[in-house]
Scaffold this motif. Structure first.
Motif, PDB file in Angstrom:
ATOM      1  N   THR A 150       0.833  -1.206   0.000  1.00 34.42           N
ATOM      2  CA  THR A 150       0.000   0.000   0.000  1.00 34.42           C
ATOM      3  C   THR A 150       0.864   1.252   0.000  1.00 34.42           C
ATOM      4  O   THR A 150       0.650   2.179  -0.787  1.00 34.42           O
ATOM      5  N   VAL A 195      -0.303   2.409   8.555  1.00 36.37           N
ATOM      6  CA  VAL A 195      -0.581   2.410   7.111  1.00 36.37           C
ATOM      7  C   VAL A 195      -1.682   1.412   6.771  1.00 36.37           C
ATOM      8  O   VAL A 195      -2.574   1.691   5.972  1.00 36.37           O
ATOM      9  N   ALA A 196      -1.644   0.263   7.425  1.00 36.07           N
ATOM     10  CA  ALA A 196      -2.637  -0.783   7.122  1.00 36.07           C
ATOM     11  C   ALA A 196      -4.024  -0.424   7.628  1.00 36.07           C
ATOM     12  O   ALA A 196      -5.023  -0.668   6.953  1.00 36.07           O
ATOM     13  N   ASN A 197      -4.087   0.140   8.815  1.00 32.74           N
ATOM     14  CA  ASN A 197      -5.377   0.318   9.477  1.00 32.74           C
ATOM     15  C   ASN A 197      -5.881   1.749   9.526  1.00 32.74           C
ATOM     16  O   ASN A 197      -7.038   1.978   9.872  1.00 32.74           O
ATOM     17  N   GLY A 198      -5.006   2.699   9.219  1.00 32.59           N
ATOM     18  CA  GLY A 198      -5.456   4.085   9.137  1.00 32.59           C
ATOM     19  C   GLY A 198      -5.204   4.917  10.380  1.00 32.59           C
ATOM     20  O   GLY A 198      -5.061   4.408  11.493  1.00 32.59           O
ATOM     21  N   VAL A 199      -5.182   6.211  10.144  1.00 30.36           N
ATOM     22  CA  VAL A 199      -4.943   7.177  11.218  1.00 30.36           C
ATOM     23  C   VAL A 199      -6.034   7.101  12.285  1.00 30.36           C
ATOM     24  O   VAL A 199      -5.754   7.120  13.488  1.00 30.36           O
TER      25      VAL A 199
END
Lengths: 439, 239
Positions: A41, A228-232
């Motif tokens: 990603t 990065v995978a799950n978001g801020v």
């Protein structure tokens, strides 16, 4: 006691969530658990967007200082033609701190994935992992993971077909706590005695080989893939407003179940002690460190203080590395502090007079006090030395030494006086040991 | 102890090959100094005058410059370490938990002082600072491998086994111990085959995870998190 409005904090294993499979340190196991998807990603994003993302997440350095990670990355000057370097500080040596070592042993790939993403974000093609030398098997696991990554095209040229190149060097230290200080680390990595540099210039502008450099702690970098995978929003759903996310809380000492407890920032010691089975049977909490020996000691008064940067700061200490060393009533504070100052004196690089001479001096005063050969005036002498040390040296090692001395005199002045009046230590040191509790 | 101040031609040639590889890893050659000092320590079990001269020659430094670095770091020994170098943590937490007692009893048992080796050259002893295993206190290291949760009895048994050549297994490390020299070679950057041996994690490292499993605790499910209102092109990476 938790208030009615606030549900009790629960654990949030993220970095440790695969530690219970025997092959967790292999690339195969890491991939099976979804590893390196975040890298895919990230490589589709503009590097600057990644920096923004880490900034927005509120991730703060997990190596003790808590400086916002994304902000540190954004200090790299856009117009500097020199190569950029990413240096991972794996020199874990702050007394009480024991989270990075098990992380690298159990899951070196989460660190590596974090390194590739972070290096890509800061446009660096050369990363170093400066790991303390005294952990041979960790070094083996790191080198093994790096080799696996190269073989799988996750390091080296044209990573995953993205056109991004990255080389990683695992560099073993040789025994020096001061090399955990970022600028001393850089001097050591350059092949010198590890002595801190004056800041500014900061490493972002002039770091390794006088080039723009980002130095980050292992846990900070290892947290990047999950952001990065799950978001801020996922990351900020944990922790507090100014201390976002999760972290390892390392409990050691007189607790029933010492170990690594991964939790949102803001959890309290009372909650963690509850999870860890409490203070060992028949004893009471006497004092504890929130973040290693360099953070002023706290007492039972602070059991409900949220373990985040702001709350612990307001309580007169520092969150540091969340190295919760727990000491019960069998512990002699004077002895404990004496050992810590012997450590600082030993590890002082010698560059700055207040630290080099101050620590050397305090060791002698504390030794006399512990043996009952000191006087009460010497407590003032200790505080005077601390006053000449705190904020008066190039780096925080000197400040760290002042912490246990000042805070122990604040909370346990009478115990020092007891040593003076009784001509020696009133404690039976055997009772604080693992085997001596019942004696 | 080496009485010469330079290595023989054979040693220089052999180590020269290793040195070239080490130096080649770094953009600037001086960065190779710490690994090269580990390399010469791997040769003799300590950093000798010959070792210092070799490093100086390899990197175009003076012997004084190399000596300055060699004397700064505690892992570089000035007298030969034993085949097995035993470190007992006596920093505050381990000391309080029993490290002091372990160190005293080992000094007495081995009849050596701090940073000294036994007559047979098998075991050397020193007290060390925090080795980042506080949840396993009191901690002993042998050739920088973990021997967690020690007692005076277990520590004495450990050093006896080392001197007798009995098999000894670290608590969190490879199946067998390598010698001090072999360990130094690894530190110089030459991997061995033992990375996959030993547990991934043990005991205290897992207590938090085990509790979380027991109680059904986990980090939030990213799918349950409402996305932030889109202000620009979005931040990517979510889900």
């Amino acid at each position: 006691m938790t208030t009615d409005a606030q549900p009790a904090t629960t654990l949030t294993p993220v970095l440790s969530r695969n530690w219970d499979r025997p092959d967790s340190f292999t690339l195969a196991a890491y991939r099976e658990a979804g590893g390196y998807e975040a890298l895919r990603t990230a490589l589709t994003m503009e590097p600057d967007r990644l920096v923004d993302m880490v900034k927005s997440s509120g991730l703060r350095g997990r190596g003790g200082a808590g400086f916002p990670t994304g902000m540190k990355w954004s200090f790299l000057p856009a117009d500097n033609p020199k190569p950029r370097y990413l240096v991972v500080n794996a020199d874990e040596s702050e007394p009480g701190t024991c989270k990075d070592i098990p992380l690298m042993m159990a899951d070196p790939h989460v660190l590596l994935e974090g390194i590739v993403i972070s290096a890509y974000a800061i446009r660096s093609s050369q990363a170093f992992i400066y790991v303390r030398g005294e952990v041979l098997h960790v070094i083996r696991r790191l080198k093994h993971a790096v080799a696996e990554a190269y073989e799988a095209g996750l390091l080296g040229r044209d990573i995953l077909g993205s056109g991004f190149d990255l080389d990683v060097v695992v560099h073993a230290g040789a025994g020096a706590y001061i090399c955990g200080e970022e600028t001393a680390l850089l001097d050591s990595l350059e092949g010198y005695r590890g002595q801190p540099r004056l800041k500014p210039p900061f490493p972002a502008v002039s770091g390794l080989y006088a080039s723009p450099t980002v130095v980050n702690n292992v846990e900070s970098i290892a947290s990047v893939p999950s952001i990065v995978a799950n978001g801020v929003e996922w990351f900020t759903a944990m922790g507090t407003e100014k201390s976002a996310g999760f972290g390892f809380f390392s409990l050691s000492g007189h607790v029933a179940r010492p170990g690594q407890y991964e939790a949102p920032l803001g959890v309290t010691l009372r909650e963690l002690l509850d999870m860890a089975g409490g203070i060992r049977a028949g004893h009471e909490l006497k004092f504890w460190t929130p973040g290693g020996s360099s953070t002023p000691i706290l007492t039972h008064e602070h059991l409900d203080t949220p373990l985040d940067f702001e709350s612990i700061g307001s309580a007169g200490s520092m969150l540091g590395t969340r190295a919760l060393q727990i000491f019960d009533d069998t512990t002699c504070v004077v002895h404990a502090v004496g050992r810590w100052i012997a450590f600082y004196a030993h590890e002082s690089c010698g560059k700055c007079t207040p630290c080099r001479e101050g620590n050397f001096w305090m060791v002698q005063v504390l030794d006399r006090l512990e043996r009952g050969e000191g006087t009460e005036d010497e407590l003032d002498k200790l505080l005077d030395i601390c006053d000449n040390l705190l904020g008066r040296a190039f780096c925080a090692l000197g400040d760290g030494a002042a912490s246990p001395v000042m805070s122990s005199i604040e909370h346990f002045r009478q115990e020092y006086i007891d040593h003076v009046e009784q001509g020696g230590c009133p404690f039976d040191h055997r009772r604080s040991t693992v085997w001596g509790a019942e004696s | 102890m080496s009485t010469t101040t330079t290595f023989s031609g054979e040693v220089k040639a052999r180590l020269g090959v290793d040195a070239k590889e080490i130096i080649g890893r770094y953009p600037h050659s001086r960065s190779a100094l710490l690994p090269l000092l580990h390399l010469v320590q791997a040769e003799e079990g300590y950093v000798s005058a010959a070792g210092i001269a070799f490093c100086a020659e390899q990197l175009g430094l003076t012997k004084a410059e190399v000596t300055a670095v060699a004397t700064f770091y505690t892992m570089y020994k000035r007298r030969p370490a034993g085949d097995y170098h035993v470190g007992v943590c006596t920093n505050t937490l381990c000391a309080i938990m029993g490290g002091d007692e372990i160190f005293e009893s080992l000094k007495e048992h081995l009849e050596v002082g701090n940073n000294e080796a036994t007559e047979d050259g098998k075991v050397s002893l020193e007290h060390v600072e925090c080795n980042a295993a506080c949840d396993f206190a009191p901690v002993v290291m042998v050739n920088w491998e973990f021997f967690d949760n020690q007692t005076p009895e277990s520590a004495k048994e450990l050093v006896d086994d080392l001197r007798l050549g009995n098999d000894v297994r670290p608590t969190r490390g490879p199946d067998n111990l390598c010698t001090f020299k072999q360990a130094s070679r690894l530190l110089a950057g030459f991997a061995d085959d033992h990375a996959t041996e030993g547990p991934q994690a043990a005991g205290p490292s897992l207590v938090g995870l085990e509790l979380a499993r027991e109680r059904g605790w986990a980090a939030p499910d990213p799918d349950d998190i409402p996305p932030a209102p889109v202000l620009d092109e979005g931040e990517g990476g979510a889900k």
